[in-house]
Design an enzyme around this catalytic site. Structure first.
Site, PDB file in Angstrom:
ATOM      1  N   THR A 137       0.336   3.936  -2.137  1.00  0.00           N
ATOM      2  CA  THR A 137       0.414   4.740  -1.438  1.00  0.00           C
ATOM      3  C   THR A 137       2.469   5.075  -0.706  1.00  0.00           C
ATOM      4  O   THR A 137       2.507   5.354  -0.296  1.00  0.00           O
ATOM      5  CB  THR A 137       0.010   4.060  -0.155  1.00  0.00           C
ATOM      6  OG1 THR A 137      -0.347   3.227  -0.373  1.00  0.00           O
ATOM      7  CG2 THR A 137      -1.694   4.011  -0.072  1.00  0.00           C
ATOM      8  N   PHE A 177      -2.694   5.105   8.322  1.00  0.00           N
ATOM      9  CA  PHE A 177      -2.024   3.553   7.850  1.00  0.00           C
ATOM     10  C   PHE A 177      -3.820   3.111   8.357  1.00  0.00           C
ATOM     11  O   PHE A 177      -4.265   2.219   7.966  1.00  0.00           O
ATOM     12  CB  PHE A 177      -1.203   2.676   8.753  1.00  0.00           C
ATOM     13  CG  PHE A 177       0.173   2.928   8.320  1.00  0.00           C
ATOM     14  CD1 PHE A 177       0.131   2.591   6.952  1.00  0.00           C
ATOM     15  CD2 PHE A 177       0.629   3.582   8.705  1.00  0.00           C
ATOM     16  CE1 PHE A 177       1.127   2.475   6.513  1.00  0.00           C
ATOM     17  CE2 PHE A 177       2.214   3.583   8.186  1.00  0.00           C
ATOM     18  CZ  PHE A 177       2.668   2.527   7.131  1.00  0.00           C
ATOM     19  N   CYS A 191      -4.304  -0.397   8.252  1.00  0.00           N
ATOM     20  CA  CYS A 191      -4.184  -0.835   6.926  1.00  0.00           C
ATOM     21  C   CYS A 191      -3.237  -2.707   7.069  1.00  0.00           C
ATOM     22  O   CYS A 191      -2.190  -2.466   7.776  1.00  0.00           O
ATOM     23  CB  CYS A 191      -3.088   0.330   6.527  1.00  0.00           C
ATOM     24  SG  CYS A 191      -1.825  -0.575   4.897  1.00  0.00           S
TER      25      CYS A 191
HETATM   26  C1  HEM Z   1       2.661   4.970   2.992  1.00  0.00           C
HETATM   27  C2  HEM Z   1       1.829   3.425   2.627  1.00  0.00           C
HETATM   28  C3  HEM Z   1       0.218   3.402   2.892  1.00  0.00           C
HETATM   29  C4  HEM Z   1      -0.434   3.736   3.866  1.00  0.00           C
HETATM   30  C5  HEM Z   1      -0.221   5.472   4.179  1.00  0.00           C
HETATM   31  C6  HEM Z   1      -1.906   2.827   3.479  1.00  0.00           C
HETATM   32  C7  HEM Z   1      -2.876   3.501   4.244  1.00  0.00           C
HETATM   33  C8  HEM Z   1      -4.116   2.790   4.579  1.00  0.00           C
HETATM   34  C9  HEM Z   1      -4.767   3.083   4.580  1.00  0.00           C
HETATM   35  C10 HEM Z   1      -5.582   4.058   5.678  1.00  0.00           C
HETATM   36  C11 HEM Z   1      -6.086   2.486   4.890  1.00  0.00           C
HETATM   37  C12 HEM Z   1      -7.800   2.281   5.239  1.00  0.00           C
HETATM   38  C13 HEM Z   1      -7.586   2.132   6.988  1.00  0.00           C
HETATM   39  C14 HEM Z   1      -8.867   2.028   7.482  1.00  0.00           C
HETATM   40  O1  HEM Z   1     -10.377   1.745   6.395  1.00  0.00           O
HETATM   41  O2  HEM Z   1      -8.723   2.274   9.160  1.00  0.00           O
HETATM   42  C15 HEM Z   1      -5.626   1.301   4.189  1.00  0.00           C
HETATM   43  C16 HEM Z   1      -6.046   0.232   3.999  1.00  0.00           C
HETATM   44  C17 HEM Z   1      -6.295  -1.268   2.986  1.00  0.00           C
HETATM   45  N1  HEM Z   1      -4.075  -1.011   2.759  1.00  0.00           N
HETATM   46 FE1  HEM Z   1      -2.656   0.218   3.552  1.00  0.00          FE
HETATM   47  N2  HEM Z   1      -1.499   2.235   3.467  1.00  0.00           N
HETATM   48  C18 HEM Z   1      -0.326   1.842   2.677  1.00  0.00           C
HETATM   49  C19 HEM Z   1       0.423   0.479   1.760  1.00  0.00           C
HETATM   50  C20 HEM Z   1       0.206  -0.648   1.839  1.00  0.00           C
HETATM   51  C21 HEM Z   1       0.347  -1.639   1.387  1.00  0.00           C
HETATM   52  C22 HEM Z   1       1.696  -1.712   1.209  1.00  0.00           C
HETATM   53  C23 HEM Z   1      -0.350  -2.591   1.490  1.00  0.00           C
HETATM   54  C24 HEM Z   1      -0.546  -4.020   0.611  1.00  0.00           C
HETATM   55  C25 HEM Z   1       0.866  -4.427   0.634  1.00  0.00           C
HETATM   56  C26 HEM Z   1      -2.017  -1.729   1.808  1.00  0.00           C
HETATM   57  C27 HEM Z   1      -3.017  -2.867   1.446  1.00  0.00           C
HETATM   58  C28 HEM Z   1      -3.684  -2.472   2.543  1.00  0.00           C
HETATM   59  C29 HEM Z   1      -5.064  -3.252   2.361  1.00  0.00           C
HETATM   60  C30 HEM Z   1      -5.528  -4.623   1.440  1.00  0.00           C
HETATM   61  C31 HEM Z   1      -6.534  -2.590   2.658  1.00  0.00           C
HETATM   62  C32 HEM Z   1      -7.882  -3.204   2.852  1.00  0.00           C
HETATM   63  C33 HEM Z   1      -7.805  -3.500   4.592  1.00  0.00           C
HETATM   64  C34 HEM Z   1      -9.391  -3.610   4.923  1.00  0.00           C
HETATM   65  O3  HEM Z   1     -10.303  -2.986   3.896  1.00  0.00           O
HETATM   66  O4  HEM Z   1      -9.119  -4.533   5.278  1.00  0.00           O
HETATM   67  N3  HEM Z   1      -1.413  -0.822   2.722  1.00  0.00           N
HETATM   68  N4  HEM Z   1      -4.254   1.519   3.362  1.00  0.00           N
END
Ligand code: HEM
Length: 422
Positions: free
Chosen positions: A236, A363, A370
Protein backbone atom coordinates in the site's frame (compact mmCIF):
# COMPACT_ATOMS: atom_id res chain seq x y z
CA UNK A 1 -27.10 -34.23 -43.18
CA UNK A 2 -29.62 -31.79 -41.70
CA UNK A 3 -29.89 -33.96 -38.57
CA UNK A 4 -26.11 -33.94 -38.20
CA UNK A 5 -25.90 -30.14 -38.41
CA UNK A 6 -28.77 -29.87 -35.87
CA UNK A 7 -26.86 -32.13 -33.50
CA UNK A 8 -23.69 -30.04 -33.94
CA UNK A 9 -25.60 -26.76 -33.32
CA UNK A 10 -27.35 -28.26 -30.27
CA UNK A 11 -24.02 -29.55 -28.88
CA UNK A 12 -22.36 -26.16 -29.36
CA UNK A 13 -25.33 -24.38 -27.74
CA UNK A 14 -25.26 -26.72 -24.73
CA UNK A 15 -21.47 -26.22 -24.45
CA UNK A 16 -21.87 -22.41 -24.53
CA UNK A 17 -24.67 -22.63 -21.96
CA UNK A 18 -22.52 -24.79 -19.69
CA UNK A 19 -19.54 -22.44 -19.96
CA UNK A 20 -21.70 -19.41 -19.10
CA UNK A 21 -23.44 -21.21 -16.24
CA UNK A 22 -20.00 -22.07 -14.90
CA UNK A 23 -18.82 -18.49 -15.23
CA UNK A 24 -21.90 -17.12 -13.46
CA UNK A 25 -21.50 -19.68 -10.69
CA UNK A 26 -17.83 -18.84 -10.44
CA UNK A 27 -18.55 -15.13 -9.98
CA UNK A 28 -21.63 -15.36 -7.84
CA UNK A 29 -20.76 -18.25 -5.61
CA UNK A 30 -17.24 -19.61 -5.79
CA UNK A 31 -15.38 -16.32 -6.06
CA UNK A 32 -16.62 -14.81 -2.79
CA UNK A 33 -15.74 -18.07 -1.09
CA UNK A 34 -12.34 -17.98 -2.70
CA UNK A 35 -11.82 -14.39 -1.65
CA UNK A 36 -12.72 -15.29 1.89
CA UNK A 37 -10.18 -18.11 1.79
CA UNK A 38 -7.63 -15.75 0.32
CA UNK A 39 -8.12 -13.23 3.14
CA UNK A 40 -7.91 -16.00 5.67
CA UNK A 41 -4.68 -17.34 4.19
CA UNK A 42 -3.20 -13.86 4.19
CA UNK A 43 -3.44 -13.72 7.92
CA UNK A 44 -6.44 -11.42 7.65
CA UNK A 45 -8.17 -13.94 9.79
CA UNK A 46 -7.12 -12.13 12.97
CA UNK A 47 -9.09 -8.94 13.11
CA UNK A 48 -10.05 -8.33 9.53
CA UNK A 49 -11.44 -11.79 9.10
CA UNK A 50 -13.60 -11.32 12.15
CA UNK A 51 -14.62 -7.98 10.76
CA UNK A 52 -15.51 -9.59 7.46
CA UNK A 53 -17.95 -11.66 9.43
CA UNK A 54 -19.20 -8.57 11.20
CA UNK A 55 -17.98 -9.98 14.48
CA UNK A 56 -17.04 -6.57 15.78
CA UNK A 57 -18.22 -7.13 19.33
CA UNK A 58 -15.75 -9.92 19.87
CA UNK A 59 -12.88 -7.69 18.97
CA UNK A 60 -10.85 -8.34 22.07
CA UNK A 61 -9.36 -5.69 24.33
CA UNK A 62 -5.90 -7.17 24.16
CA UNK A 63 -5.78 -6.90 20.37
CA UNK A 64 -6.80 -3.26 20.53
CA UNK A 65 -4.08 -2.53 23.03
CA UNK A 66 -1.47 -4.41 21.13
CA UNK A 67 -2.38 -2.60 17.93
CA UNK A 68 -2.47 0.92 19.29
CA UNK A 69 0.80 0.62 21.16
CA UNK A 70 3.03 0.20 18.13
CA UNK A 71 1.68 3.43 16.70
CA UNK A 72 2.94 5.40 19.70
CA UNK A 73 6.18 3.51 19.49
CA UNK A 74 6.43 4.15 15.79
CA UNK A 75 6.24 7.88 16.01
CA UNK A 76 8.29 8.18 19.18
CA UNK A 77 11.04 5.62 19.08
CA UNK A 78 10.99 3.29 16.13
CA UNK A 79 10.53 5.71 13.27
CA UNK A 80 13.47 7.99 14.15
CA UNK A 81 15.71 4.95 14.25
CA UNK A 82 14.84 4.31 10.63
CA UNK A 83 15.95 7.70 9.34
CA UNK A 84 19.64 6.92 8.85
CA UNK A 85 18.68 3.85 6.88
CA UNK A 86 16.17 5.84 4.88
CA UNK A 87 18.74 8.41 3.85
CA UNK A 88 21.20 5.71 2.92
CA UNK A 89 18.64 4.09 0.64
CA UNK A 90 17.63 7.32 -1.03
CA UNK A 91 21.23 8.37 -1.57
CA UNK A 92 21.85 5.12 -3.42
CA UNK A 93 19.97 6.78 -6.27
CA UNK A 94 23.03 8.97 -6.78
CA UNK A 95 25.12 6.08 -7.93
CA UNK A 96 22.52 4.88 -10.38
CA UNK A 97 21.99 5.90 -13.94
CA UNK A 98 19.58 8.75 -14.52
CA UNK A 99 16.68 6.55 -15.52
CA UNK A 100 15.31 4.48 -12.72
CA UNK A 101 12.19 2.39 -12.26
CA UNK A 102 11.28 3.71 -8.84
CA UNK A 103 8.61 1.13 -8.10
CA UNK A 104 10.93 -1.75 -7.08
CA UNK A 105 12.97 0.80 -5.09
CA UNK A 106 9.94 1.85 -3.10
CA UNK A 107 8.90 -1.75 -2.63
CA UNK A 108 12.29 -2.55 -1.08
CA UNK A 109 12.16 0.57 1.03
CA UNK A 110 8.69 0.01 2.48
CA UNK A 111 9.42 -3.67 2.95
CA UNK A 112 12.50 -2.88 5.02
CA UNK A 113 10.66 -0.21 6.99
CA UNK A 114 7.88 -2.60 7.97
CA UNK A 115 10.34 -5.39 8.63
CA UNK A 116 12.38 -3.23 11.00
CA UNK A 117 9.24 -1.99 12.67
CA UNK A 118 7.82 -5.46 13.16
CA UNK A 119 10.97 -7.36 14.03
CA UNK A 120 13.54 -4.74 15.06
CA UNK A 121 17.03 -6.15 15.09
CA UNK A 122 15.84 -9.45 13.57
CA UNK A 123 14.61 -7.59 10.52
CA UNK A 124 16.74 -9.61 8.07
CA UNK A 125 14.92 -12.76 9.09
CA UNK A 126 11.67 -10.79 9.06
CA UNK A 127 12.32 -9.68 5.51
CA UNK A 128 12.72 -13.28 4.39
CA UNK A 129 9.33 -14.04 5.98
CA UNK A 130 7.81 -11.18 4.07
CA UNK A 131 9.36 -12.26 0.79
CA UNK A 132 7.79 -15.67 1.28
CA UNK A 133 4.44 -14.06 2.03
CA UNK A 134 4.70 -12.11 -1.16
CA UNK A 135 5.32 -15.29 -3.13
CA UNK A 136 2.22 -16.75 -1.53
CA UNK A 137 0.15 -13.68 -2.40
CA UNK A 138 1.25 -13.98 -6.02
CA UNK A 139 0.25 -17.66 -6.20
CA UNK A 140 -3.09 -16.91 -4.57
CA UNK A 141 -3.80 -14.00 -6.89
CA UNK A 142 -3.04 -16.24 -9.89
CA UNK A 143 -5.44 -18.83 -8.52
CA UNK A 144 -7.97 -16.14 -7.74
CA UNK A 145 -7.98 -14.96 -11.34
CA UNK A 146 -8.40 -18.44 -12.79
CA UNK A 147 -11.55 -20.54 -12.89
CA UNK A 148 -12.14 -22.09 -9.52
CA UNK A 149 -12.51 -25.86 -9.37
CA UNK A 150 -13.95 -26.91 -6.01
CA UNK A 151 -11.52 -29.07 -4.06
CA UNK A 152 -8.58 -28.14 -6.32
CA UNK A 153 -6.53 -26.99 -3.34
CA UNK A 154 -6.19 -30.63 -2.28
CA UNK A 155 -4.59 -31.65 -5.59
CA UNK A 156 -0.78 -32.06 -5.55
CA UNK A 157 -0.24 -29.30 -8.13
CA UNK A 158 3.02 -27.33 -8.33
CA UNK A 159 1.46 -24.18 -6.88
CA UNK A 160 -0.32 -26.04 -4.06
CA UNK A 161 2.98 -27.70 -3.08
CA UNK A 162 4.79 -24.37 -3.21
CA UNK A 163 2.08 -22.80 -1.04
CA UNK A 164 2.45 -25.51 1.58
CA UNK A 165 6.24 -25.29 1.61
CA UNK A 166 6.32 -21.50 1.94
CA UNK A 167 3.61 -21.49 4.61
CA UNK A 168 5.63 -24.01 6.62
CA UNK A 169 8.75 -21.88 6.30
CA UNK A 170 6.87 -18.69 7.29
CA UNK A 171 5.34 -20.33 10.36
CA UNK A 172 8.65 -21.87 11.43
CA UNK A 173 10.57 -18.62 11.04
CA UNK A 174 8.09 -16.52 13.02
CA UNK A 175 7.85 -19.21 15.68
CA UNK A 176 11.67 -19.21 15.93
CA UNK A 177 11.67 -15.43 16.40
CA UNK A 178 8.99 -15.72 19.08
CA UNK A 179 10.81 -18.54 20.87
CA UNK A 180 13.98 -16.44 20.97
CA UNK A 181 12.07 -13.53 22.52
CA UNK A 182 10.41 -15.80 25.09
CA UNK A 183 13.78 -17.28 26.02
CA UNK A 184 15.28 -13.79 26.34
CA UNK A 185 12.40 -12.76 28.59
CA UNK A 186 12.98 -15.78 30.80
CA UNK A 187 16.61 -14.70 31.04
CA UNK A 188 15.45 -11.32 32.40
CA UNK A 189 15.54 -9.25 29.20
CA UNK A 190 12.68 -7.19 27.71
CA UNK A 191 10.52 -8.40 24.83
CA UNK A 192 11.70 -5.46 22.73
CA UNK A 193 9.99 -2.29 21.47
CA UNK A 194 9.20 -3.51 17.96
CA UNK A 195 5.78 -4.80 16.95
CA UNK A 196 6.52 -8.40 17.87
CA UNK A 197 7.86 -7.34 21.29
CA UNK A 198 4.83 -5.10 21.89
CA UNK A 199 2.40 -7.86 20.98
CA UNK A 200 4.17 -10.37 23.22
CA UNK A 201 4.38 -7.94 26.11
CA UNK A 202 0.74 -6.90 25.86
CA UNK A 203 -0.18 -10.55 25.66
CA UNK A 204 1.83 -11.55 28.68
CA UNK A 205 0.37 -8.61 30.70
CA UNK A 206 -3.15 -9.62 29.72
CA UNK A 207 -2.53 -13.24 30.77
CA UNK A 208 -0.97 -12.09 34.04
CA UNK A 209 -3.83 -9.68 34.83
CA UNK A 210 -6.53 -12.22 34.06
CA UNK A 211 -4.59 -15.06 35.64
CA UNK A 212 -5.26 -17.44 32.75
CA UNK A 213 -3.88 -18.31 29.32
CA UNK A 214 -7.49 -18.26 28.07
CA UNK A 215 -7.01 -14.51 27.68
CA UNK A 216 -4.64 -12.68 25.36
CA UNK A 217 -3.56 -13.80 21.92
CA UNK A 218 -2.46 -17.29 21.08
CA UNK A 219 0.96 -17.67 19.43
CA UNK A 220 -0.87 -18.34 16.16
CA UNK A 221 -2.71 -15.05 16.51
CA UNK A 222 0.56 -13.23 17.21
CA UNK A 223 1.96 -14.79 14.03
CA UNK A 224 -1.10 -13.65 12.06
CA UNK A 225 -0.87 -10.11 13.40
CA UNK A 226 2.79 -9.90 12.29
CA UNK A 227 1.90 -11.24 8.86
CA UNK A 228 -1.03 -8.84 8.60
CA UNK A 229 1.10 -5.81 9.38
CA UNK A 230 3.40 -6.56 6.53
CA UNK A 231 0.67 -7.50 4.12
CA UNK A 232 -1.37 -4.40 4.97
CA UNK A 233 1.45 -1.89 5.16
CA UNK A 234 4.07 -2.68 2.57
CA UNK A 235 2.52 -2.72 -0.90
CA UNK A 236 0.00 0.00 0.00
CA UNK A 237 2.65 2.51 1.03
CA UNK A 238 4.96 1.69 -1.86
CA UNK A 239 2.24 2.24 -4.49
CA UNK A 240 1.16 5.46 -2.77
CA UNK A 241 4.72 6.77 -3.11
CA UNK A 242 4.97 5.60 -6.71
CA UNK A 243 1.73 7.31 -7.82
CA UNK A 244 2.78 10.48 -6.00
CA UNK A 245 6.09 10.52 -7.87
CA UNK A 246 4.32 9.89 -11.17
CA UNK A 247 1.86 12.72 -10.50
CA UNK A 248 4.64 15.10 -9.48
CA UNK A 249 6.52 14.17 -12.65
CA UNK A 250 3.49 15.02 -14.73
CA UNK A 251 2.78 18.23 -12.82
CA UNK A 252 6.10 20.00 -12.63
CA UNK A 253 4.45 23.12 -11.15
CA UNK A 254 3.36 21.14 -8.08
CA UNK A 255 6.75 19.46 -7.87
CA UNK A 256 8.40 22.89 -7.75
CA UNK A 257 5.90 24.18 -5.14
CA UNK A 258 6.45 21.12 -2.95
CA UNK A 259 10.24 21.39 -3.22
CA UNK A 260 10.11 25.04 -2.30
CA UNK A 261 8.10 24.19 0.78
CA UNK A 262 10.49 21.42 1.82
CA UNK A 263 13.59 23.57 1.28
CA UNK A 264 12.01 26.46 3.19
CA UNK A 265 11.12 24.17 6.08
CA UNK A 266 14.33 22.14 6.32
CA UNK A 267 16.91 23.49 3.87
CA UNK A 268 19.23 20.60 3.24
CA UNK A 269 18.88 19.32 6.82
CA UNK A 270 17.35 16.02 7.61
CA UNK A 271 13.65 16.60 8.39
CA UNK A 272 12.72 15.67 11.95
CA UNK A 273 9.63 13.55 12.35
CA UNK A 274 7.79 16.02 14.55
CA UNK A 275 8.44 18.75 11.99
CA UNK A 276 6.85 16.92 9.11
CA UNK A 277 3.47 18.39 10.06
CA UNK A 278 4.76 21.70 8.68
CA UNK A 279 4.53 20.32 5.15
CA UNK A 280 1.10 21.56 4.04
CA UNK A 281 1.61 21.39 0.26
CA UNK A 282 3.21 17.95 0.43
CA UNK A 283 0.26 16.76 2.52
CA UNK A 284 -2.24 18.14 -0.03
CA UNK A 285 -0.36 16.37 -2.81
CA UNK A 286 -0.29 13.09 -0.89
CA UNK A 287 -4.05 13.29 -0.26
CA UNK A 288 -4.81 14.05 -3.89
CA UNK A 289 -2.63 11.10 -4.90
CA UNK A 290 -4.65 8.87 -2.54
CA UNK A 291 -7.88 10.21 -4.01
CA UNK A 292 -6.90 9.50 -7.61
CA UNK A 293 -5.05 6.23 -6.94
CA UNK A 294 -6.30 4.74 -3.66
CA UNK A 295 -3.88 1.85 -3.01
CA UNK A 296 -6.81 -0.33 -1.91
CA UNK A 297 -9.37 0.37 -4.58
CA UNK A 298 -12.26 -1.59 -3.07
CA UNK A 299 -13.29 -2.92 0.30
CA UNK A 300 -15.53 -5.76 1.37
CA UNK A 301 -17.91 -6.08 4.27
CA UNK A 302 -20.31 -8.84 5.21
CA UNK A 303 -23.53 -8.25 7.12
CA UNK A 304 -23.95 -10.33 10.23
CA UNK A 305 -27.65 -9.56 10.57
CA UNK A 306 -30.47 -8.35 8.36
CA UNK A 307 -29.54 -4.80 7.49
CA UNK A 308 -31.27 -1.85 5.85
CA UNK A 309 -29.04 0.47 3.86
CA UNK A 310 -31.18 3.34 2.48
CA UNK A 311 -33.70 1.61 0.27
CA UNK A 312 -31.71 -1.58 0.18
CA UNK A 313 -32.59 -4.60 2.21
CA UNK A 314 -29.55 -6.79 2.84
CA UNK A 315 -30.05 -10.28 4.18
CA UNK A 316 -27.68 -11.65 6.78
CA UNK A 317 -24.41 -12.80 5.22
CA UNK A 318 -24.48 -10.44 2.21
CA UNK A 319 -21.06 -9.53 0.87
CA UNK A 320 -20.81 -5.83 0.08
CA UNK A 321 -18.14 -4.45 -2.20
CA UNK A 322 -17.38 -0.81 -1.46
CA UNK A 323 -15.81 0.77 -4.56
CA UNK A 324 -13.54 3.38 -2.94
CA UNK A 325 -11.98 4.30 -6.27
CA UNK A 326 -15.34 5.02 -7.93
CA UNK A 327 -16.40 7.34 -5.12
CA UNK A 328 -13.03 9.09 -5.28
CA UNK A 329 -13.59 9.77 -9.00
CA UNK A 330 -17.30 10.61 -8.92
CA UNK A 331 -17.99 13.84 -10.82
CA UNK A 332 -21.25 14.41 -8.95
CA UNK A 333 -19.27 14.51 -5.73
CA UNK A 334 -15.97 16.13 -6.71
CA UNK A 335 -17.10 18.22 -9.67
CA UNK A 336 -16.38 18.06 -13.41
CA UNK A 337 -12.63 18.13 -12.71
CA UNK A 338 -12.82 14.95 -10.61
CA UNK A 339 -10.33 13.17 -12.89
CA UNK A 340 -7.80 15.97 -12.68
CA UNK A 341 -4.88 16.28 -10.28
CA UNK A 342 -5.79 19.29 -8.15
CA UNK A 343 -4.15 19.15 -4.71
CA UNK A 344 -5.70 22.53 -3.89
CA UNK A 345 -8.91 20.61 -3.13
CA UNK A 346 -7.28 19.67 0.17
CA UNK A 347 -6.01 23.17 0.94
CA UNK A 348 -8.23 23.44 3.99
CA UNK A 349 -8.04 19.81 5.01
CA UNK A 350 -10.03 16.67 4.27
CA UNK A 351 -13.20 17.79 6.05
CA UNK A 352 -13.57 20.92 3.91
CA UNK A 353 -12.63 19.07 0.70
CA UNK A 354 -15.31 16.47 1.31
CA UNK A 355 -17.83 18.91 2.81
CA UNK A 356 -18.07 16.53 5.72
CA UNK A 357 -19.38 13.66 3.57
CA UNK A 358 -18.01 10.12 3.73
CA UNK A 359 -16.56 10.18 0.23
CA UNK A 360 -12.80 10.02 0.82
CA UNK A 361 -11.60 7.03 2.75
CA UNK A 362 -8.33 5.61 1.41
CA UNK A 363 -7.58 4.26 4.89
CA UNK A 364 -11.11 3.05 5.59
CA UNK A 365 -13.19 4.64 8.32
CA UNK A 366 -14.79 4.08 11.68
CA UNK A 367 -13.49 1.79 14.39
CA UNK A 368 -11.60 -0.33 11.88
CA UNK A 369 -9.78 2.51 10.16
CA UNK A 370 -6.28 1.51 9.05
CA UNK A 371 -4.18 1.12 12.16
CA UNK A 372 -1.07 2.13 10.23
CA UNK A 373 -2.31 5.32 8.61
CA UNK A 374 -0.23 7.64 10.81
CA UNK A 375 2.81 5.51 10.19
CA UNK A 376 2.16 5.48 6.43
CA UNK A 377 1.69 9.27 6.43
CA UNK A 378 4.99 9.82 8.26
CA UNK A 379 6.78 7.40 5.99
CA UNK A 380 5.37 8.97 2.83
CA UNK A 381 6.06 12.56 3.91
CA UNK A 382 9.60 11.68 4.92
CA UNK A 383 10.29 9.85 1.64
CA UNK A 384 8.85 12.64 -0.52
CA UNK A 385 10.67 15.35 1.45
CA UNK A 386 14.02 13.56 1.20
CA UNK A 387 13.61 13.02 -2.53
CA UNK A 388 12.51 16.59 -3.23
CA UNK A 389 15.52 17.91 -1.29
CA UNK A 390 17.83 15.98 -3.57
CA UNK A 391 16.29 15.48 -7.00
CA UNK A 392 14.21 16.91 -9.79
CA UNK A 393 12.41 14.26 -11.77
CA UNK A 394 10.22 13.69 -14.78
CA UNK A 395 8.62 10.70 -16.48
CA UNK A 396 10.83 8.70 -18.80
CA UNK A 397 9.49 8.43 -22.38
CA UNK A 398 9.34 4.67 -21.75
CA UNK A 399 6.64 5.10 -19.06
CA UNK A 400 3.27 3.61 -19.99
CA UNK A 401 0.32 4.61 -17.85
CA UNK A 402 -1.62 1.46 -16.94
CA UNK A 403 -3.03 1.43 -13.40
CA UNK A 404 -3.53 -2.22 -12.61
CA UNK A 405 -5.21 -3.79 -9.61
CA UNK A 406 -3.50 -6.90 -8.22
CA UNK A 407 -3.92 -6.52 -4.48
CA UNK A 408 -3.00 -2.86 -4.47
CA UNK A 409 -3.49 -0.46 -7.37
CA UNK A 410 -0.11 -0.53 -9.07
CA UNK A 411 1.50 0.72 -12.29
CA UNK A 412 1.42 -2.33 -14.54
CA UNK A 413 4.62 -1.47 -16.41
CA UNK A 414 6.51 0.10 -13.52
CA UNK A 415 7.44 3.75 -13.10
CA UNK A 416 10.63 4.66 -14.99
CA UNK A 417 11.63 8.23 -14.08
CA UNK A 418 14.46 10.46 -15.14
CA UNK A 419 16.10 11.71 -11.96
CA UNK A 420 18.53 14.59 -11.83
CA UNK A 421 20.60 15.48 -8.77
CA UNK A 422 19.90 19.02 -7.56
C1 HEM B 1 -0.95 4.11 1.88
C2 HEM B 1 -0.86 3.25 2.87
C3 HEM B 1 -2.03 2.48 3.42
C4 HEM B 1 -3.33 2.41 2.98
C5 HEM B 1 -3.96 3.10 1.78
C6 HEM B 1 -4.02 1.52 3.89
C7 HEM B 1 -5.36 1.22 3.81
C8 HEM B 1 -6.02 0.38 4.67
C9 HEM B 1 -7.41 0.08 4.59
C10 HEM B 1 -8.36 0.63 3.54
C11 HEM B 1 -7.70 -0.76 5.60
C12 HEM B 1 -9.04 -1.40 5.90
C13 HEM B 1 -9.83 -0.48 6.80
C14 HEM B 1 -11.26 -0.92 6.87
O1 HEM B 1 -11.53 -2.10 6.70
O2 HEM B 1 -12.10 -0.03 7.05
C15 HEM B 1 -6.47 -1.03 6.32
C16 HEM B 1 -6.36 -1.85 7.42
C17 HEM B 1 -5.18 -2.10 8.05
N1 HEM B 1 -3.97 -1.50 7.82
FE1 HEM B 1 -3.58 -0.13 6.43
N2 HEM B 1 -3.14 1.08 4.84
C18 HEM B 1 -1.91 1.64 4.59
C19 HEM B 1 -0.76 1.49 5.32
C20 HEM B 1 -0.64 0.68 6.42
C21 HEM B 1 0.57 0.51 7.20
C22 HEM B 1 1.90 1.23 6.91
C23 HEM B 1 0.30 -0.41 8.16
C24 HEM B 1 1.18 -0.94 9.25
C25 HEM B 1 2.17 -0.29 9.78
C26 HEM B 1 -1.09 -0.81 8.00
C27 HEM B 1 -1.73 -1.72 8.80
C28 HEM B 1 -3.06 -2.03 8.69
C29 HEM B 1 -3.70 -3.02 9.54
C30 HEM B 1 -3.04 -3.84 10.63
C31 HEM B 1 -5.04 -3.06 9.14
C32 HEM B 1 -6.13 -3.92 9.71
C33 HEM B 1 -6.82 -3.15 10.83
C34 HEM B 1 -7.91 -3.96 11.47
O3 HEM B 1 -8.28 -5.01 10.97
O4 HEM B 1 -8.43 -3.48 12.47
N3 HEM B 1 -1.62 -0.13 6.94
N4 HEM B 1 -5.46 -0.29 5.74
Amino acid sequence: METLSNIIIATISVAILLVYTWKVLNWAWFRPKKLEKFLRQQGLCGNSYRLLHGDLKEFSKSIKEAQSKPIDNLSNDIAPRIIPYFIQTISKYDERSKELDIWPQFQKLTSDMISRTAFGSSYEEGRRIFELQKEQAEIIMKQFNSIYIPGSRFLPTKSNKKMKETEKEVQESIRRLIDNRLKAKEAGQEFGDDLLGTLLESNSNEIEEQGSKEFGLTIDEVIRECKLFYFAGQETTSVWLVWTMILLSRHQDWQAKAREEVLQAFGSDQPAFDELSRLKIVTMILYESLRLYPPLATRIRRTNEETRLGNLYLPNGSLIFIPTILLHHDKEIWGEDAEEFKPERFKEGVLKATKGQMIFFPFGAGPRICIGHNFAMLEAKMAVALILQRFVFELSPSYTHVPHCIVALQPKFGAPLLLQRL
